[in-house]
Each structure stands twice: as structure tokens, then as C-alpha cells.
Design an enzyme around this catalytic site. Sequence first.
Site, PDB file in Angstrom:
ATOM      1  N   LYS A  68      -0.708  -9.523   3.145  1.00  0.00           N
ATOM      2  CA  LYS A  68      -0.042  -9.040   4.424  1.00  0.00           C
ATOM      3  C   LYS A  68      -0.917  -8.173   5.163  1.00  0.00           C
ATOM      4  O   LYS A  68      -1.479  -7.270   4.596  1.00  0.00           O
ATOM      5  CB  LYS A  68       1.201  -8.455   3.827  1.00  0.00           C
ATOM      6  CG  LYS A  68       2.183  -7.623   4.857  1.00  0.00           C
ATOM      7  CD  LYS A  68       3.444  -7.192   4.410  1.00  0.00           C
ATOM      8  CE  LYS A  68       3.698  -5.896   3.951  1.00  0.00           C
ATOM      9  NZ  LYS A  68       3.053  -4.612   4.338  1.00  0.00           N
ATOM     10  N   GLU A 108      -1.216  -5.458   8.619  1.00  0.00           N
ATOM     11  CA  GLU A 108      -0.461  -4.711   9.542  1.00  0.00           C
ATOM     12  C   GLU A 108      -1.097  -5.021  11.062  1.00  0.00           C
ATOM     13  O   GLU A 108      -2.515  -5.066  11.189  1.00  0.00           O
ATOM     14  CB  GLU A 108      -0.377  -3.333   9.481  1.00  0.00           C
ATOM     15  CG  GLU A 108       0.205  -2.780   7.960  1.00  0.00           C
ATOM     16  CD  GLU A 108       0.335  -1.518   7.870  1.00  0.00           C
ATOM     17  OE1 GLU A 108       0.183  -0.630   9.072  1.00  0.00           O
ATOM     18  OE2 GLU A 108       0.928  -1.106   6.600  1.00  0.00           O
ATOM     19  N   ASP A 136       0.922  -1.039   0.012  1.00  0.00           N
ATOM     20  CA  ASP A 136       0.182   0.005  -0.082  1.00  0.00           C
ATOM     21  C   ASP A 136       0.806   1.338  -0.204  1.00  0.00           C
ATOM     22  O   ASP A 136       0.361   2.512   0.026  1.00  0.00           O
ATOM     23  CB  ASP A 136      -1.192  -0.041   1.118  1.00  0.00           C
ATOM     24  CG  ASP A 136      -0.240  -0.138   2.714  1.00  0.00           C
ATOM     25  OD1 ASP A 136       0.747  -0.044   2.600  1.00  0.00           O
ATOM     26  OD2 ASP A 136      -1.288   0.052   3.554  1.00  0.00           O
ATOM     27  N   SER A 137       2.433   1.000  -0.052  1.00  0.00           N
ATOM     28  CA  SER A 137       2.962   2.094  -0.449  1.00  0.00           C
ATOM     29  C   SER A 137       2.857   2.748  -1.772  1.00  0.00           C
ATOM     30  O   SER A 137       3.310   3.979  -2.003  1.00  0.00           O
ATOM     31  CB  SER A 137       4.542   1.683  -0.347  1.00  0.00           C
ATOM     32  OG  SER A 137       4.625   0.367  -0.998  1.00  0.00           O
ATOM     33  N   ASP A 197      -0.853  -6.318  -0.065  1.00  0.00           N
ATOM     34  CA  ASP A 197      -1.303  -5.689   1.214  1.00  0.00           C
ATOM     35  C   ASP A 197      -2.703  -5.563   1.440  1.00  0.00           C
ATOM     36  O   ASP A 197      -3.536  -5.053   0.415  1.00  0.00           O
ATOM     37  CB  ASP A 197      -0.582  -3.964   1.185  1.00  0.00           C
ATOM     38  CG  ASP A 197       0.623  -4.090   1.938  1.00  0.00           C
ATOM     39  OD1 ASP A 197       1.054  -5.196   2.706  1.00  0.00           O
ATOM     40  OD2 ASP A 197       1.178  -3.005   1.933  1.00  0.00           O
ATOM     41  N   GLU A 205       9.268  -3.849  10.560  1.00  0.00           N
ATOM     42  CA  GLU A 205       9.708  -2.476   9.878  1.00  0.00           C
ATOM     43  C   GLU A 205      10.262  -1.653  11.018  1.00  0.00           C
ATOM     44  O   GLU A 205       9.378  -1.531  12.003  1.00  0.00           O
ATOM     45  CB  GLU A 205       8.475  -1.999   9.120  1.00  0.00           C
ATOM     46  CG  GLU A 205       8.836  -0.304   8.611  1.00  0.00           C
ATOM     47  CD  GLU A 205       7.916   0.058   7.747  1.00  0.00           C
ATOM     48  OE1 GLU A 205       6.915  -0.878   7.049  1.00  0.00           O
ATOM     49  OE2 GLU A 205       8.023   1.204   7.204  1.00  0.00           O
TER      50      GLU A 205
HETATM   51  O1  KIV Z   1       3.703  -1.100   1.282  1.00  0.00           O
HETATM   52  C1  KIV Z   1       4.663  -1.288   1.472  1.00  0.00           C
HETATM   53  O2  KIV Z   1       5.442  -1.477   0.551  1.00  0.00           O
HETATM   54  C2  KIV Z   1       5.276  -2.156   2.723  1.00  0.00           C
HETATM   55  C3  KIV Z   1       6.554  -2.192   2.683  1.00  0.00           C
HETATM   56  C4  KIV Z   1       7.474  -1.202   2.934  1.00  0.00           C
HETATM   57  C5  KIV Z   1       7.025  -3.233   3.702  1.00  0.00           C
HETATM   58  O3  KIV Z   1       4.493  -2.381   3.365  1.00  0.00           O
HETATM   59 NA    NA Z   2       2.446  -1.734   3.240  1.00  0.00          NA
END
Ligand code: KIV
Ligand code: NA
Length: 263
Positions: free
Chosen positions: A111, A113, A44-45, A83, A180
Site C-alpha cells: 500500500k 500513499e 505504518d500506524s 504499508d 481515508e
Molecule cells: O497505517 C494504517 O493503519 C493505515 C490505515 C489507517 C488505513 O494506513
Molecule cells: Na498507513
Amino acid sequence: MSVTVRTLQQCKNEGRKFSVLTAYDATFAHQISSAGVDAILVGDSLGMVVQGHDSTLPVTVDDIVYHTACVARGNQGALIIADVPFLAAATLDRALDCSLKLMQAGANVVKIEGAGWLADTVQVLKRNGVPTCVHMGLTPQSVNAFGGYRVQGREQSQADQMIADAQALEAAGADMLLLECVPREVSKQLTAAVGIPVIGIGAAPECDGQVLVIQDVLGITAGKTARFVKNFMAAANGDIAAAIKAYDSAVKDGSFPAAEHCF
Ligand code: KIV
Ligand code: NA
């Protein structure tokens, strides 16, 4: 041959490091997987590096679905981790609904959080055939709760809790963890305390795998970058494939991350 959760587990068992990079489209998915990187994270970056927001909070499930489908079309055998965006696992129903969409778009792992409190969610997803990666430590979706992007686990009690949570998540059936911005020593202890693979970013070279955002690896991120970032394009003469291969090799030979990238 495609990378699976079993491949990464074997890496952990045999003490071989594995590499992960983010990608959001078919072109980069093709480049990254062809370079031998083991897993692609549709992070989600993308809210920041693709959409231009100043946090990951505006990213929706539909956004991740769209980018996961793009990545899946270009992918050459890497494991695809997608994510779960902000609040999309806040209830079990939402977590199941989001996972359904991400897996149908082409994800192999979701993934999420959080921390130990995700154990029930992890267990239900596992039972339903959805492998999970729990993202712990600095969880950027909680930036408002943290009061900024800050290293997590500096206090002993916080570090002890993080390790206990990691063990609880492993017991619940998590397939992997991601740490992280956690101090190197805590990251090292946590990685040794669980049998499942642990991916680090701003964590420790002792983690089983490493991940970075592709824009950071290529040195094209706008503005200031974090301490844990390394620009692999600087020594690659403008060759994107060479920069990705240099990152992959540095992770696998243990030269990245160096002490200067850790807390
Ligand atoms: O969203 C993302 O790219 C991430 C990584 C920085 C671990 O969660
Ligand atoms: Na992320």
C-alpha cells in the site's frame, strides 16, 4: 482457503462487502484471520500504536518488514497488505526495493500513499508481480503538508481530481484503492467510478470494504479517537475474538460504518 486479490475483486463484482483490520504481530494476525476478516493491514500506524510516536513519519522499511514477518507467521489465510512507509516510494528504485523486502517478508499487496502521480510506479510494480493498493484522501504521511489531519475532497474541484486520479490508477494497474477521511458522497461516487475494490476508513458504507486500526476496535487506543472509529469491545464483554467477529459482521451486513462515522 486463502484470500487473494481475486477474492476481493469478486466481492466488488458481486456487491459483497469485505473487512480489513490492522495487525502488527502473530497473535493478533491469528485472532483476526481466524475470525474471518478478509485482509490484514500491516499499517505504518504501528509508528503510533506500537512505537508511541505522534505520527507515522519515523517508521522505516525495516520496521514494516519486521512486523509483516510477525503477522505472516500467525496469519490463517487472510490477504496481507503491507504499508510502504514515508518516502519509500519517492523514486521508482526505492519503491521496487521496498516492495521486494515487504513481499519477501510475507506481504501479498503493498500500500502506497499518494494519488494519480503514482500511476507509473503502480504500472512498474504490476509488471513485476507486485499488487498495489493506493491510499488516497487523507494520507497521514503528508500531515506536515496538509497542516494537520484534515478531511480531503470537500471542494468540488478536489473531489473531481480524486475521482479522475482513481480512474488513472485503475488504468495503470492498481489492484485496489483505500480512501481515508473523504466525504461520504465523494467516496460513494469514486467507488462507483472504478472497477477495482475501494476500502474506506472515514469514507462511506458504499465503499467495497472497510478498515480500522485494531486498537480502536478494541477500545484500547490512548487518547482521543477519530470520528470514524467504533469500539466493538463495548458490547463484547471483554472477549477479543467476539469484538473482532462483531466488527467483521457489521462491515459485511453494511451496518458499519453508520452515518455518524462519516463526513
Ligand atoms: O497505517 C494504517 O493503519 C493505515 C490505515 C489507517 C488505513 O494506513
Ligand atoms: Na498507513
